[in-house]
Structures are given as C-alpha cells and as structure tokens.
Design a protein around this motif. Structure first.
Motif, PDB file in Angstrom:
ATOM      1  N   GLU A  22       0.828  -1.208   0.000  1.00 15.33           N
ATOM      2  CA  GLU A  22       0.000   0.000   0.000  1.00 15.33           C
ATOM      3  C   GLU A  22       0.866   1.262   0.000  1.00 15.33           C
ATOM      4  N   ARG A  23       1.956   1.225   0.755  1.00 15.92           N
ATOM      5  CA  ARG A  23       2.776   2.423   0.935  1.00 15.92           C
ATOM      6  C   ARG A  23       3.724   2.680  -0.246  1.00 15.92           C
ATOM      7  N   PHE A  24       4.300   1.606  -0.800  1.00 17.61           N
ATOM      8  CA  PHE A  24       5.329   1.775  -1.824  1.00 17.61           C
ATOM      9  C   PHE A  24       4.889   1.340  -3.220  1.00 17.61           C
ATOM     10  N   GLY A  25       3.807   0.550  -3.302  1.00 26.38           N
ATOM     11  CA  GLY A  25       3.416  -0.042  -4.578  1.00 26.38           C
ATOM     12  C   GLY A  25       3.040   0.958  -5.650  1.00 26.38           C
ATOM     13  N   LYS A  26       2.486   2.097  -5.267  1.00 31.28           N
ATOM     14  CA  LYS A  26       2.020   3.078  -6.248  1.00 31.28           C
ATOM     15  C   LYS A  26       2.907   4.316  -6.317  1.00 31.28           C
ATOM     16  N   LEU A  27       3.967   4.348  -5.508  1.00 32.36           N
ATOM     17  CA  LEU A  27       4.886   5.491  -5.572  1.00 32.36           C
ATOM     18  C   LEU A  27       5.743   5.396  -6.821  1.00 32.36           C
ATOM     19  N   LYS A  28       5.924   6.495  -7.509  1.00 30.13           N
ATOM     20  CA  LYS A  28       6.647   6.503  -8.783  1.00 30.13           C
ATOM     21  C   LYS A  28       8.081   7.022  -8.635  1.00 30.13           C
ATOM     22  N   ALA A  29       8.568   7.131  -7.404  1.00 28.93           N
ATOM     23  CA  ALA A  29       9.928   7.640  -7.189  1.00 28.93           C
ATOM     24  C   ALA A  29      10.947   6.661  -7.760  1.00 28.93           C
ATOM     25  N   SER A  30      12.007   7.215  -8.346  1.00 27.20           N
ATOM     26  CA  SER A  30      13.062   6.352  -8.890  1.00 27.20           C
ATOM     27  C   SER A  30      13.900   5.740  -7.780  1.00 27.20           C
TER      28      SER A  30
ATOM     29  N   VAL B 299       5.653  -1.608  -9.628  1.00 26.69           N
ATOM     30  CA  VAL B 299       6.521  -1.845  -8.477  1.00 26.69           C
ATOM     31  C   VAL B 299       6.056  -3.098  -7.741  1.00 26.69           C
ATOM     32  N   CYS B 300       6.947  -4.090  -7.654  1.00 29.64           N
ATOM     33  CA  CYS B 300       6.582  -5.348  -7.003  1.00 29.64           C
ATOM     34  C   CYS B 300       7.407  -5.610  -5.742  1.00 29.64           C
ATOM     35  N   GLY B 301       8.408  -4.749  -5.494  1.00 26.19           N
ATOM     36  CA  GLY B 301       9.227  -4.957  -4.310  1.00 26.19           C
ATOM     37  C   GLY B 301      10.248  -3.846  -4.136  1.00 26.19           C
ATOM     38  N   LEU B 302      11.123  -4.028  -3.155  1.00 25.11           N
ATOM     39  CA  LEU B 302      12.134  -3.033  -2.831  1.00 25.11           C
ATOM     40  C   LEU B 302      13.478  -3.713  -2.592  1.00 25.11           C
ATOM     41  N   ILE B 303      14.543  -3.043  -2.973  1.00 23.79           N
ATOM     42  CA  ILE B 303      15.887  -3.462  -2.604  1.00 23.79           C
ATOM     43  C   ILE B 303      16.596  -2.254  -2.020  1.00 23.79           C
ATOM     44  N   GLY B 304      17.281  -2.431  -0.902  1.00 21.58           N
ATOM     45  CA  GLY B 304      17.900  -1.270  -0.272  1.00 21.58           C
ATOM     46  C   GLY B 304      19.008  -1.638   0.685  1.00 21.58           C
ATOM     47  N   VAL B 305      19.662  -0.610   1.185  1.00 21.56           N
ATOM     48  CA  VAL B 305      20.724  -0.784   2.172  1.00 21.56           C
ATOM     49  C   VAL B 305      20.476   0.158   3.347  1.00 21.56           C
TER      50      VAL B 305
ATOM     51  N   ALA C 185      20.953   4.850  10.622  1.00 18.66           N
ATOM     52  CA  ALA C 185      20.126   6.050  10.437  1.00 18.66           C
ATOM     53  C   ALA C 185      19.714   6.277   8.993  1.00 18.66           C
ATOM     54  N   LYS C 186      20.620   6.020   8.043  1.00 24.94           N
ATOM     55  CA  LYS C 186      20.355   6.365   6.640  1.00 24.94           C
ATOM     56  C   LYS C 186      19.851   5.147   5.875  1.00 24.94           C
ATOM     57  N   THR C 187      18.905   5.399   4.978  1.00 25.87           N
ATOM     58  CA  THR C 187      18.316   4.331   4.177  1.00 25.87           C
ATOM     59  C   THR C 187      18.303   4.747   2.710  1.00 25.87           C
ATOM     60  N   LEU C 188      18.801   3.863   1.851  1.00 25.17           N
ATOM     61  CA  LEU C 188      18.764   4.077   0.405  1.00 25.17           C
ATOM     62  C   LEU C 188      18.060   2.885  -0.218  1.00 25.17           C
ATOM     63  N   ILE C 189      16.959   3.143  -0.935  1.00 26.60           N
ATOM     64  CA  ILE C 189      16.097   2.070  -1.446  1.00 26.60           C
ATOM     65  C   ILE C 189      15.750   2.340  -2.902  1.00 26.60           C
ATOM     66  N   PHE C 190      15.744   1.282  -3.717  1.00 23.40           N
ATOM     67  CA  PHE C 190      15.268   1.372  -5.093  1.00 23.40           C
ATOM     68  C   PHE C 190      14.075   0.438  -5.267  1.00 23.40           C
ATOM     69  N   PRO C 191      13.053   0.882  -6.014  1.00 20.24           N
ATOM     70  CA  PRO C 191      11.922  -0.006  -6.300  1.00 20.24           C
ATOM     71  C   PRO C 191      12.322  -1.087  -7.297  1.00 20.24           C
ATOM     72  N   ILE C 192      11.681  -2.238  -7.207  1.00 21.97           N
ATOM     73  CA  ILE C 192      11.877  -3.338  -8.160  1.00 21.97           C
ATOM     74  C   ILE C 192      10.643  -3.396  -9.056  1.00 21.97           C
ATOM     75  N   LEU C 193      10.856  -3.331 -10.360  1.00 16.74           N
ATOM     76  CA  LEU C 193       9.739  -3.311 -11.308  1.00 16.74           C
ATOM     77  C   LEU C 193       9.580  -4.683 -11.946  1.00 16.74           C
ATOM     78  N   ASP C 194       8.326  -5.118 -12.131  1.00 14.24           N
ATOM     79  CA  ASP C 194       8.066  -6.399 -12.787  1.00 14.24           C
ATOM     80  C   ASP C 194       7.979  -6.209 -14.306  1.00 14.24           C
ATOM     81  N   ASP C 195       7.585  -7.273 -15.022  1.00 15.01           N
ATOM     82  CA  ASP C 195       7.539  -7.205 -16.485  1.00 15.01           C
ATOM     83  C   ASP C 195       6.458  -6.268 -16.996  1.00 15.01           C
ATOM     84  N   LYS C 196       5.538  -5.835 -16.119  1.00 16.68           N
ATOM     85  CA  LYS C 196       4.502  -4.875 -16.501  1.00 16.68           C
ATOM     86  C   LYS C 196       4.851  -3.453 -16.034  1.00 16.68           C
TER      87      LYS C 196
END
Length: 347
Positions: free
Chosen positions: A53-61, A101-107, A87-98
């Motif tokens: 709900e929180r990240f699935g529709k966000l369009k941030a790169s 956003v289907c997931g997140l990868i981050g450090v 303290a710091k979080t860096l995250i990228f969205p994971i996009l599916d074949d459509k």
C-alpha cells in the motif's frame, strides 16, 4: 527464492560497504536481509500488505531517508524500527515485467556522503537485475520449469565478482567470473583460457581449494570469508585486493559461493601513511614533549628566582618552536604524499 536473491543481497552489502541490505517482495511475501557479519535472515513478521500500500504506487526512482526514525514512509514499519540504529536508508523499487513496483531493494547504513552517487548507481543496476530475475522466476514457475540456482549473468551486475558451487562431496564446480573482474588486473587476464576449476580458484584466491574448504568448514556459520592479497602491477608497483565470499547451503546440500573482489590499494596506502604518521608523532615528538614536561616540573615559583624562571621560559619557547616547526614539516610532507597517492590512483 533464496537461491535467486541471497547472492544479490550479499553483493549489495559489499558494493555499498553497508552494514545491511534487504529485499522485499510483497506479493510473494518474501523479505530477506543480509547482515555483513550475521549473514542471511528471513523476516516473517513483515506486514506485506502495508508495504504494498505504501510503496506499490509510488513513482519515485529511489527513496533516500537521512533518518528512518523520523521519516514518514519508514518510521512506523517494524523492520525499520527494529534497525533504526542504521540512520540512513537508500532504497530502489523493483519493477516487474509490466513496469509495476513489485518490491524493494535497499541498504541500511551510515554511508560516506561522498559515496552516495556510487551506491545509487550500484543499487539501480541491482534493482533492474532483480526485476528481471523475478519476472523470469514467475514465468518458470507457471511453466513448472526448475528454479535457477545462481545468478543468470554476472555481467549484468556492477563490480568485479564471481560464483562457484561446492558439491556435497566437496568437489569444486567451474567458477563463473564477470568480465569486470577479468579486466581488473593482468593477473586475472588468463582466467578465460584456463580449463581447470582448481586453476581458476588458485588464481582468484591465492590458495589451494582444499585449504579453502577446510577453512570454510571451520568458520562460524553465516559469516562471510574475507581476506586480502598483494599483486605486482606491470610497472612494478604493488596493488592490494580484498576478497569477500558469502556462502549458502541449499536444499541439495551444495554450498553456493559468491565472491566480490575490490581494489583496496588506495585504502592500503592511506593506512601505511597513517601508521607512519603515528610512528613519527610517537617517536620524534617524544623528546621535545619530555623536555617540556621536565622544565615545567622545575617551575616552583616559591623556590625559583626571577632569572631562573626567565631561563626556563626561554627553553620552553625554544622547545615549543621546535615542535611547531616539526608539525608544519610533518603536515607538508604527508600532504604531498596524499597528493602523490591520489595522482597515482588516477593513472
């Protein structure tokens, strides 16, 4: 799914030099974390619906939070509350074949601000690769095809790395090596022409495979293997490389090994210079400091006349001037060495 993503997690931790990396797929209810010293951990308490709900529709790169404890996207999520010391979080969205956003990868890590762009580049490539793996995995599941064991193509990923499998009987499988590693140093250029797994292993690790396996069996479970070695360059200068290997045991009893090779020559040179600075300060400056301590102990105003105090003060001034001159020479000397080191790294 661990056979697909555990190595990517280890790679993201290593490339970004972070304490921890993570991957979340909400529809698959998969949440795995790689800690640099504790290895892989599953999170079964994740509220996947809330993440979707929180990240699935966000369009941030990408998502960057200087402080996850107070950031509205993360502050009430259990995972980030649990690891709020990073303290710091860096995250990228994971996009599916459509392209959804289907997931997140981050450090999660207190990274060096100067490395943020490099980390963004590495995580962006990893997120794209994981998206392809995820789509291929779903297709193979629908077609009842066997799951892939290791990454499909190392050259899609950033950095110099390799992978190999050790069978349950202790036999070494043929290492798969990225092009970037082969081009890292002339020492590695012969890898494509070697037809023996043991020869490639010795070239990568500077040790015999059976010695490595003995070491692997004795190490604490879940911890990565890390070591460094020196190689002579064509010009005769010495280059230093760090190798970090993460290992995982699959259901078939095979040990999956994923290694990252990093050039740490500049870091090693800095360490050598710092050691020399510490030596110079502790030895060269001991004499004037000891002299000053001795002189100050002599100053007992009730027992010394004015002329004696003036003489001691004069000697203190000479010693302090000597120390000041030494500190300036020390600074100029090491400033020049820093510049020479940085200039040599650019060539």
């Amino acid at each position: 799914m661990h056979s697909l993503y555990d190595n990517v997690l280890a790679l993201s931790t290593g490339l970004c030099e972070s304490k921890m990396s993570f991957i979340i797929f909400w529809d698959d209810e998969f949440h795995a974390v790689h800690h640099y010293s504790h290895g892989i951990k599953n999170f079964h308490s994740t509220d996947f619906a809330l993440y979707k709900e929180r990240f699935g529709k966000l369009k941030a790169s990408c998502f960057y939070a200087p402080n996850t404890k107070y950031h509205t996207l993360f502050q009430d999520l259990y995972f980030f509350k649990h690891y709020e010391q990073y303290a710091k979080t860096l995250i990228f969205p994971i996009l599916d074949d459509k392209n959804q956003v289907c997931g997140l990868i981050g450090v999660l890590h207190p990274e060096n601000p100067s490395a943020i762009e490099q980390n963004k580049h590495a995580l962006k490539q990893l997120s794209q690769h994981v998206g392809k793996l995820h789509s291929e995995h779903k297709i193979k599941r629908r077609n009842n095809q066997p799951k892939p064991i290791l990454l499909q193509s190392l050259n899609q990923l950033p950095g110099a790395h390799y992978e190999f499998i050790i069978s349950p009987e202790g036999q070494l499988g043929f290492p798969n090596v990225s092009d970037e590693l082969i081009n890292l140093h002339p020492h590695f250029w012969s890898i494509p022409h070697l037809s023996c797994p043991d020869s490639i292993f010795r070239l990568l690790h500077r040790m015999d495979f059976h010695d490595f396996r003995t070491f692997l069996l004795e190490k604490e479970e879940g911890r990565s293997v890390e070591f460094s070695y020196a190689l002579k360059n064509e010009g005769g200068s010495t280059k230093y490389y760090m190798v970090r290997i993460n290992t995982y045991l699959n259901d078939a009893g095979e040990t999956l090994c994923f290694g990252i090779v990093k050039d740490i020559s500049l870091q090693k040179s800095y360490e050598n210079v710092l050691e020399q600075i510490i030596f110079d300060i502790s030895h060269v400056m001991r004499r004037p400091v000891a002299t000053m301590q001795g002189l100050t102990q002599l100053i007992e105003l009730d027992k010394m006349n004015r002329e004696t105090v003036k003489e001691v003060a004069y000697k203190l001034q000479l010693v302090s001037n000597e120390m000041d001159s030494f500190i300036k020479k020390l600074y100029n000397n090491y400033q020049q060495r820093w510049e020479e080191l940085e200039e040599s790294e650019k060539k």
